[in-house]
Write an enzyme that holds these catalytic residues in place. Structure first.
Site, mmCIF file in Angstrom:
data_model
loop_
_atom_site.group_PDB
_atom_site.id
_atom_site.type_symbol
_atom_site.label_atom_id
_atom_site.label_comp_id
_atom_site.label_asym_id
_atom_site.label_seq_id
_atom_site.Cartn_x
_atom_site.Cartn_y
_atom_site.Cartn_z
ATOM 1 N N HIS A 87 0.831 -1.196 0.000
ATOM 2 C CA HIS A 87 0.000 0.000 0.000
ATOM 3 C C HIS A 87 0.874 1.258 0.000
ATOM 4 O O HIS A 87 1.953 1.291 0.593
ATOM 5 C CB HIS A 87 -0.924 0.014 1.220
ATOM 6 C CG HIS A 87 -1.995 1.049 1.135
ATOM 7 N ND1 HIS A 87 -1.778 2.368 1.487
ATOM 8 C CD2 HIS A 87 -3.286 0.978 0.723
ATOM 9 C CE1 HIS A 87 -2.886 3.059 1.306
ATOM 10 N NE2 HIS A 87 -3.818 2.238 0.831
ATOM 11 N N GLU A 103 -4.707 1.373 -7.162
ATOM 12 C CA GLU A 103 -4.984 2.531 -6.312
ATOM 13 C C GLU A 103 -4.087 3.686 -6.729
ATOM 14 O O GLU A 103 -2.953 3.796 -6.253
ATOM 15 C CB GLU A 103 -4.736 2.192 -4.841
ATOM 16 C CG GLU A 103 -5.667 1.132 -4.284
ATOM 17 C CD GLU A 103 -5.646 1.091 -2.764
ATOM 18 O OE1 GLU A 103 -6.720 1.102 -2.171
ATOM 19 O OE2 GLU A 103 -4.534 1.071 -2.196
#
Length: 251
Positions: free
Chosen positions: A101, A169
């Site tokens: 992430h 993302e």
């Protein structure tokens, strides 16, 4: 024709334990009331904080919800202060683990080699890696996809993987008031699908980055689901997305 879809949510570090337990209880009850989404081809996954995993595992899995973790150590055992082993996550009932992430990379300095080591650890421990990729600045869909594929190849290398959840993302959309434009995401997702075809037996392409209810309908069928954050921290919002996936997947 039916379509297998994924609706996953990370709780990050927004909730205290009591609220996490209440959230998971409400989600489990809501998913159970939807008459087995898993049987209809929709996988629901919840990624709580580490401390809550043992407390919510039984209730979530009994409702057919996949339990996940937000990170894991690159090593299974050893002198790694403050880390959590993938072996213990699997033992606690986790089936999927998030790696790479943007927050882990920017705040904690995880580089490509570290993310690759964590993907390998997930594989060793029998966990599905939910691999996050995304460009830092908005460009064109083709340029964004090329950047994401470079990241993905660096992260996975020769690690044997049966299943990959690939969360696209765009970093510039994380925490933003709105997600990336649907046409942009569809373009990136299409290129990611073409670029990963045949790489692994099963690849699910998810969109994350200020995702919420109503978005899946705009992105489908380019994506296989959503990786949700704060816009699904109300159980009703998450269940709305699950209901949306059920309608789309049965079409």
């Amino acid at each position: 024709m039916s379509r297998e879809l994924v609706v996953a949510v990370s709780l990050k570090l927004y909730f205290d334990t009591a609220r996490t337990l209440a959230y998971c209880h409400d989600v489990a009850a809501g998913v159970a009331s939807l008459n087995s989404p898993g049987d209809a081809g929709v996988t629901v996954a919840v990624l709580p904080d580490f401390l809550s995993i043992p407390q919510v595992a039984t209730e979530l899995t009994a409702a057919g919800i996949v339990l996940g973790a937000q990170d894991l150590c690159q090593a299974d055992r050893g002198p790694f202060t403050g880390e959590v082993s993938g072996l213990d996550l699997a033992s606690a009932g986790c089936s999927v683990v998030e790696v790479g992430h943007a927050e882990r990379r920017s705040i904690y300095g995880e580089n490509d080699a570290m993310v690759a080591a964590k993907v390998a650890a997930a594989s060793r421990c029998g966990l599905i890696p939910l691999i996050c990729v995304g460009e830092t600045e908005r460009s064109t869909p083709a340029e964004a996809a090329a950047a994401c594929l470079r990241q993905l190849h660096s992260f996975t290398g020769d690690t044997p993987l049966e299943e990959v959840w690939l969360a696209y993302e765009p970093v510039w959309a994380i925490g933003a008031p709105a997600p990336a434009p649907a046409s942009y995401v569809r373009g990136v997702a299409g290129a990611l699908r073409a670029g990963t075809e045949g790489a692994w037996p099963c690849v699910r392409i998810l969109y994350g980055g200020s995702a919420g209810p109503g978005l899946l309908s705009e992105l489908f069928p380019a994506v296989d689901g959503l990786f949700l954050g704060r816009f699904a921290h109300n159980p009703d919002a998450l269940l709305d997305v699950v209901g949306e996936a059920l309608l789309l997947g049965s079409g």
